[in-house]
Structures are given as C-alpha cells and as structure tokens.
Write a protein that holds these residues in place. Structure first.
Motif, PDB file in Angstrom:
ATOM      1  N   HIS B  78       0.893  -1.166   0.000  1.00  0.00           N
ATOM      2  CA  HIS B  78       0.000   0.000   0.000  1.00  0.00           C
ATOM      3  C   HIS B  78       0.921   1.203   0.000  1.00  0.00           C
ATOM      4  O   HIS B  78       1.235   1.761   1.043  1.00  0.00           O
ATOM      5  N   ASN B  79       1.422   1.545  -1.179  1.00  0.00           N
ATOM      6  CA  ASN B  79       2.499   2.524  -1.260  1.00  0.00           C
ATOM      7  C   ASN B  79       2.142   3.676  -2.182  1.00  0.00           C
ATOM      8  O   ASN B  79       1.806   3.465  -3.338  1.00  0.00           O
ATOM      9  N   ASN B  80       2.222   4.881  -1.633  1.00  0.00           N
ATOM     10  CA  ASN B  80       2.124   6.050  -2.489  1.00  0.00           C
ATOM     11  C   ASN B  80       3.512   6.327  -3.035  1.00  0.00           C
ATOM     12  O   ASN B  80       4.323   7.002  -2.400  1.00  0.00           O
ATOM     13  N   PHE B  81       3.807   5.745  -4.177  1.00  0.00           N
ATOM     14  CA  PHE B  81       5.116   5.949  -4.799  1.00  0.00           C
ATOM     15  C   PHE B  81       4.821   6.244  -6.267  1.00  0.00           C
ATOM     16  O   PHE B  81       4.876   5.378  -7.118  1.00  0.00           O
ATOM     17  N   TYR B  82       4.482   7.526  -6.522  1.00  0.00           N
ATOM     18  CA  TYR B  82       3.997   7.923  -7.843  1.00  0.00           C
ATOM     19  C   TYR B  82       5.043   7.734  -8.932  1.00  0.00           C
ATOM     20  O   TYR B  82       4.720   7.720 -10.099  1.00  0.00           O
ATOM     21  N   GLU B  83       6.323   7.594  -8.532  1.00  0.00           N
ATOM     22  CA  GLU B  83       7.356   7.320  -9.534  1.00  0.00           C
ATOM     23  C   GLU B  83       7.069   5.999 -10.247  1.00  0.00           C
ATOM     24  O   GLU B  83       7.473   5.796 -11.383  1.00  0.00           O
ATOM     25  N   PRO B  91       2.911  -0.333  -7.135  1.00  0.00           N
ATOM     26  CA  PRO B  91       4.360  -0.249  -6.902  1.00  0.00           C
ATOM     27  C   PRO B  91       4.986  -1.573  -6.443  1.00  0.00           C
ATOM     28  O   PRO B  91       6.086  -1.918  -6.876  1.00  0.00           O
ATOM     29  N   ALA B  92       4.284  -2.358  -5.615  1.00  0.00           N
ATOM     30  CA  ALA B  92       4.856  -3.617  -5.132  1.00  0.00           C
ATOM     31  C   ALA B  92       5.209  -4.526  -6.303  1.00  0.00           C
ATOM     32  O   ALA B  92       6.264  -5.175  -6.319  1.00  0.00           O
ATOM     33  N   GLU B  93       4.336  -4.553  -7.308  1.00  0.00           N
ATOM     34  CA  GLU B  93       4.564  -5.393  -8.486  1.00  0.00           C
ATOM     35  C   GLU B  93       5.652  -4.778  -9.376  1.00  0.00           C
ATOM     36  O   GLU B  93       6.583  -5.448  -9.811  1.00  0.00           O
ATOM     37  N   MET B  94       5.535  -3.447  -9.595  1.00  0.00           N
ATOM     38  CA  MET B  94       6.419  -2.787 -10.557  1.00  0.00           C
ATOM     39  C   MET B  94       7.849  -2.632 -10.038  1.00  0.00           C
ATOM     40  O   MET B  94       8.777  -2.457 -10.831  1.00  0.00           O
ATOM     41  N   ALA B  95       8.030  -2.690  -8.714  1.00  0.00           N
ATOM     42  CA  ALA B  95       9.356  -2.449  -8.143  1.00  0.00           C
ATOM     43  C   ALA B  95      10.186  -3.724  -8.060  1.00  0.00           C
ATOM     44  O   ALA B  95      11.286  -3.706  -7.518  1.00  0.00           O
ATOM     45  N   LYS B  96       9.654  -4.819  -8.599  1.00  0.00           N
ATOM     46  CA  LYS B  96      10.348  -6.106  -8.450  1.00  0.00           C
ATOM     47  C   LYS B  96      11.786  -6.071  -8.953  1.00  0.00           C
ATOM     48  O   LYS B  96      12.656  -6.738  -8.405  1.00  0.00           O
ATOM     49  N   ASN B  97      12.030  -5.301 -10.030  1.00  0.00           N
ATOM     50  CA  ASN B  97      13.378  -5.261 -10.581  1.00  0.00           C
ATOM     51  C   ASN B  97      14.181  -4.065 -10.080  1.00  0.00           C
ATOM     52  O   ASN B  97      15.262  -3.778 -10.581  1.00  0.00           O
ATOM     53  N   PRO B 223      12.287  -2.735   0.600  1.00  0.00           N
ATOM     54  CA  PRO B 223      11.857  -3.124  -0.743  1.00  0.00           C
ATOM     55  C   PRO B 223      11.730  -1.888  -1.649  1.00  0.00           C
ATOM     56  O   PRO B 223      11.531  -0.779  -1.147  1.00  0.00           O
ATOM     57  N   GLY B 224      11.862  -2.103  -2.960  1.00  0.00           N
ATOM     58  CA  GLY B 224      11.786  -0.997  -3.915  1.00  0.00           C
ATOM     59  C   GLY B 224      10.583  -0.102  -3.694  1.00  0.00           C
ATOM     60  O   GLY B 224      10.699   1.122  -3.679  1.00  0.00           O
ATOM     61  N   GLN B 225       9.429  -0.712  -3.487  1.00  0.00           N
ATOM     62  CA  GLN B 225       8.195   0.079  -3.374  1.00  0.00           C
ATOM     63  C   GLN B 225       8.146   0.931  -2.109  1.00  0.00           C
ATOM     64  O   GLN B 225       7.345   1.849  -2.006  1.00  0.00           O
ATOM     65  N   ASN B 226       8.996   0.636  -1.129  1.00  0.00           N
ATOM     66  CA  ASN B 226       9.033   1.444   0.084  1.00  0.00           C
ATOM     67  C   ASN B 226      10.127   2.511   0.023  1.00  0.00           C
ATOM     68  O   ASN B 226      10.371   3.203   1.017  1.00  0.00           O
ATOM     69  N   GLY B 227      10.816   2.613  -1.132  1.00  0.00           N
ATOM     70  CA  GLY B 227      11.794   3.690  -1.284  1.00  0.00           C
ATOM     71  C   GLY B 227      13.227   3.242  -1.171  1.00  0.00           C
ATOM     72  O   GLY B 227      14.074   3.979  -0.663  1.00  0.00           O
ATOM     73  N   ALA B 228      13.518   2.018  -1.642  1.00  0.00           N
ATOM     74  CA  ALA B 228      14.876   1.482  -1.583  1.00  0.00           C
ATOM     75  C   ALA B 228      15.862   2.421  -2.263  1.00  0.00           C
ATOM     76  O   ALA B 228      15.493   3.129  -3.194  1.00  0.00           O
ATOM     77  N   PRO B 229      17.117   2.420  -1.845  1.00  0.00           N
ATOM     78  CA  PRO B 229      17.624   1.715  -0.672  1.00  0.00           C
ATOM     79  C   PRO B 229      17.593   2.579   0.595  1.00  0.00           C
ATOM     80  O   PRO B 229      17.829   2.071   1.671  1.00  0.00           O
ATOM     81  N   MET B 230      17.302   3.868   0.458  1.00  0.00           N
ATOM     82  CA  MET B 230      17.210   4.726   1.647  1.00  0.00           C
ATOM     83  C   MET B 230      16.166   5.808   1.459  1.00  0.00           C
ATOM     84  O   MET B 230      16.042   6.408   0.410  1.00  0.00           O
ATOM     85  N   ARG B 231      15.384   6.038   2.488  1.00  0.00           N
ATOM     86  CA  ARG B 231      14.317   7.034   2.440  1.00  0.00           C
ATOM     87  C   ARG B 231      14.254   7.758   3.775  1.00  0.00           C
ATOM     88  O   ARG B 231      14.694   7.258   4.800  1.00  0.00           O
ATOM     89  N   LEU B 232      13.666   8.944   3.709  1.00  0.00           N
ATOM     90  CA  LEU B 232      13.497   9.747   4.909  1.00  0.00           C
ATOM     91  C   LEU B 232      12.257   9.280   5.673  1.00  0.00           C
ATOM     92  O   LEU B 232      11.286   8.823   5.063  1.00  0.00           O
TER      93      LEU B 232
END
Lengths: 191, 327
Positions: B78-83, B91-97, B223-232
């Motif tokens: 459940h990620n607001n990751f508009y990128e 995002p969970a699906e799209m961030a797999k790679n 994980p990518g969808q949570n803002g890998a590898p570092m987020r604020l």
C-alpha cells in the motif's frame, strides 16, 4: 427470444462486478485497503453503467440498432444500484454510521456534496422509471429524465475532484461524456 | 491468501544465493548491524516488539510504540510511490526489478564541509543501524504503525558538517524513466507530478532525534516500493514529507521548494505537520483510517493527534508559529 436472451446476458454482466468484488474482498485480492478499493470500484461501476446507458441512443442512431434503446432503463437502474452500494460502503466504513459526521463531510468536502447531489437527483428518475409512470407523466417524463445529463456531469465532477493529482483516468470518462453530450447537441442542431 | 504467499517468501538461505552480489553484501552489512543493535536474527519472525528498547525511556523518546504493528503485507503493498504508479497496489509489483544495493550513490552538497558523492556503503559505515517503530500518517487520512530500521539523520549530518549558512536541507529522489515508469507522461499527456520529487526540512527538524533514514523495514532491506535503498522518515509530518529513494541531499541557506507544495500550494504546505485542527481544503484531517491488515475489516477509524502523537518531542520547534498559516 433473441431479445430475452440478450437481456439475460446483460443482467448477468451487470452483476459480475459486484460478485467479483465480494469474492475478491473475501479472498483478500483487493489490496491493503480493501474498503477503499471497494468504495472506489463501486463508484466507478455506477459511472460506467450511467455512461453506457447514455451511449445507447447515439449507438442506435449510428448503427441502426433500435433494440439497444430498450436497455437504457436497465442500465440506469444498475447505475443506481451500484451507487447505493457505493454510498453504503461510505456510510458504514467511512462515517461508521455516525451521521453527525455526515453534515461536516458534506460541507467540508465539496466533492462529497457534488456526489450526494447526483445521488439525490437520480432518485426521482428511479421512481419514475416504470412504464406506468412514464405513461402518467406523459410529456413531462422526458423533461424529467433529461436530468440524467446534469447527473452525469456531477458524477464526473465528483470523480475528478476527489483525485489527488492524476487526472489521466477521470479525464478519459470526461471525454466519453463530452462525446455523448456533443452528439446530442449536434443532433438537436441538425433537426 | 496473498498474505500467506508473501509470508512463505521470507528470504531463506536459498534466496541469498540468487541475490545480486551488491545486495547480498548489503544484506550482510545490514544483518551485522542489526545483530549489533541487540535485535537478534531470531527476532525477525515476530518478536520485534519485545526486542524494542526499554519502554520507559523509549516512550519519552518516541522511538517506539506499543500500538499493534500494521502487517508486513500492508506496509509493502500500500504505497504512495507515484514514480511507479498512482495506484497504491501497483508499486509492489512494478518495483520487483528495482533492487538497488550498497553501491547506490547519494550526492551531498551545498553549504557543507564534506561535500561529495557517497555510496550507501560509505554512509552505513558512518552511522549506527537501529530499529524504530513509528506511526505513519498519510495526508490522505490513512495511517499505519511500521517497524523501520535505519539510522538517525543527525548522525549523517554531524559527519558531513554543514556550515553556519545551512538553514535548510533539500532531498531529491532519483529521476529515471526506465527505473520509474510513473515519471513518463500519462495517457493524456499529463505528468502526474513535476519530477524529480523533492522535499525539504528546516535544519532543526532534520537534526531532531526522531528524524530517521530508513534502510530497512520489518527486519529486511527496504523493498523498492518502500523507497529502496534509503528514504526519509519524519513521523510527525504527513507521509509525503518522507521522501523515497534519495540520491541527493543539499544544505541550503533558504527554504527549498517541495514537490507537493509546488503542485498544489493551497493544499500542501512546506511544514505539513500532522494537525487534526487544520483540514485539507478538500477533506477533514480530524480522524484517520488506521490500516492494520489486509482483511476487509482490518481498518479502523481513530482520532488523529497533534504532531501524530509526537508533540513531546517536536512541539518546541514550532513555538509561536501560526500552524494554520504554516500548514
């Protein structure tokens, strides 16, 4: 016979989204916020049936398929049914049946005001959708049912207004509506 | 059902064997640090709460909370990751790679003594990994409770030594249409947001002990969808302040522009402190929908609290400020 069969198929098709949503909610296929997804999907299907209902007259005029017009009432009623479910999910899960919040929400969130207005305007159309009411109202029936155009505009406004920033999807529905309204204006001018 | 599938994919030894080398070393480093912070590997399964720091001290620091955690599935799906996408599911699906490792580069510049390009590995050497359990309140009026791991931002700031001119910090997310398809134009030619995503903090906000850089969640690398590898993570502010996949940190003498404010200045401010008294122009902020798990009844409405419940730790920074005007 052919008509009856197609009517049955249409009924089944109109129930499918609801059956899928219930199935998906039970099997946790609606994502991390299933109530929110349910709310949005029900609203979207209400809009889709409304716009499909409005598309039948232009389709008939273009492809000469008068049988299509017979499905207008059915689609309008299904739009109302999905709208009722949309509202039920909102009342239960967003207001938690605490109706003191309802006034706040209606005042504070203009897109809810607009959606509620569309819902209220749809009620007289549902009530007068029967053949006997149509006969009783005579010429006024058509006038009354032209309310469906402002209702569709309100519904799209509600959809666009609640979007946070991505307008790509709601604008596709707006284009659909603009085409439907444009067709009618063009036809009435041509007459 | 989905949940069960997800649980069974918790990394095992076999997973490590197929992990790209950079990430593998990243994970080793992560695990080492994790163990050092007294949270044993065995605690990853579910003992996170019991492994949290001493509760009396932690309560006044705000570093942890006894509220039930949001499930790992909802945190990572459940990620607001508009990128990636404006859908929260995609995002969970799209961030797999999208699995950046310790060679991820962050450029640190502006009013700072040790400006330069740092890899995540460099940064992890200068900081101490610890666990924080924070509430996250989205401006859309939903919230979660999330066990992050990472480091206190002040550690990095102290290391790079901002000059006396530095009054604000600006963060930027990676801009790359191949990594982030959501940065392309939409079907009707609109950009969803002006890219790259930018956020900013006042210097005292950035130095507050609550302000955190997460490199992991639920005991795994982010994980990518949570803002890998570092987020604020700025837990007393609306979620959009907690910028993901950071590639640039700049120290500035004036207030930077942040993306959502630029996009809709009437609706989103620079401060974006959680405040039940100040409504979003289109909806109320008085209450929030707390997402606990993905079942149909896994969401509950609760009252929103001032500064998302972190008043004790942060209210002093805003004394005398008009929080209605500076929303």
């Amino acid at each position: 016979m052919y008509y009856k069969l197609s009517k049955m198929v249409a009924h089944i098709t109109c129930w499918l989204p609801l059956f899928y949503l219930i199935y998906a909610a039970y099997y946790r296929l609606l994502g991390a916020d299933p109530q929110d997804e349910m709310l949005h999907q029900l609203g979207l299907w209400a809009l889709i049936y409304l716009l499909t209902g409005l598309s039948l007259t232009p389709l008939n005029k273009i492809f000469q398929l008068p049988v299509l017009v017979k499905f207008r009432r059915m689609l309008g009623l299904y739009a109302f049914w999905y709208l009722l479910l949309h509202l039920t999910v909102f009342f239960i899960f967003y207001l938690e049946l605490d109706f003191s919040y309802l006034l706040d929400e209606i005042v504070e969130r203009p897109y809810i005001t607009v959606g509620m207005l569309a819902m209220l305007l749809l009620i007289p159309l549902v009530v007068t959708s029967t053949k006997s009411m149509q006969r009783r109202l005579g010429r006024n029936w058509k006038k009354l049912h032209q309310l469906v155009y402002p209702i569709a505009i309100l519904a799209i406004t509600h959809f666009i207004w609640q979007s946070k920033s991505d307008l790509n999807e709601p604008l596709l529905y707006l284009i659909w509506l603009v085409f439907l309204l444009g067709f009618r204006i063009y036809k009435s001018r041509a007459n | 059902m989905k949940n069960r599938k997800f649980r069974s994919s918790i990394p095992s030894l076999k997973d490590n064997q197929v992990t790209p080398e950079s990430l593998f070393w990243g994970r080793r480093e992560f695990i080492k640090n994790f163990a050092a912070s007294s949270v044993g590997i065995s605690a990853l399964g579910g003992g996170l709460l019991s492994a949290a720091p001493d509760t009396s001290k932690a309560a006044s620091s705000g570093f942890t909370t006894a509220e039930p955690l949001s499930s790992e599935y909802v945190v990572t799906h459940h990620n607001n990751f508009y990128e990636f996408s404006t859908s929260k599911k995609k995002p969970a699906e799209m961030a797999k790679n999208f699995n950046p490792g310790n060679d991820w580069k962050v450029s640190i510049g502006g009013e700072v003594e040790k400006a330069g390009d740092y890899t995540l590995e460099d940064i992890l050497k200068k900081t101490t990994i610890e666990e924080r359990i924070y509430r996250l309140r989205c401006v859309e009026a939903w919230s979660m409770v999330i066990p992050w791991s990472g480091f206190q931002l002040s550690q990095l700031i102290n290391y790079v030594k901002p000059t006396s001119k530095a009054k604000f910090v600006e963060f930027k997310t990676l801009e790359s249409r191949s990594v982030f398809p959501g940065q392309k134009r939409g079907s009707l030619g609109f950009h969803v947001l002006p890219w790259p995503y930018r956020e900013g903090l006042r210097m005292d906000e950035a130095m507050n002990p609550l302000t955190f850089i997460a490199t992991g969640v639920y005991g795994k690398s982010l994980p990518g969808q949570n803002g890998a590898p570092m987020r604020l993570i700025v837990p007393w502010k609306y979620g959009f302040k907690s910028i993901k996949s950071i590639i640039s940190i700049r120290f500035l003498d004036q207030q930077p522009q942040n993306t959502w404010h630029k996009n809709a200045p009437r609706e989103y401010g620079f401060y974006a402190n959680v405040n039940p008294e100040v409504d979003h122009p289109r909806w109320s902020q008085a209450r929030e929908r707390r997402i606990t798990d993905e079942s149909f009844f896994g969401v509950k409405k609760i009252d929103t609290t001032m500064f998302n419940g972190y008043s004790e730790q942060v209210a002093h920074m805003y004394k005398g400020m008009d929080l209605v005007r500076n929303f």
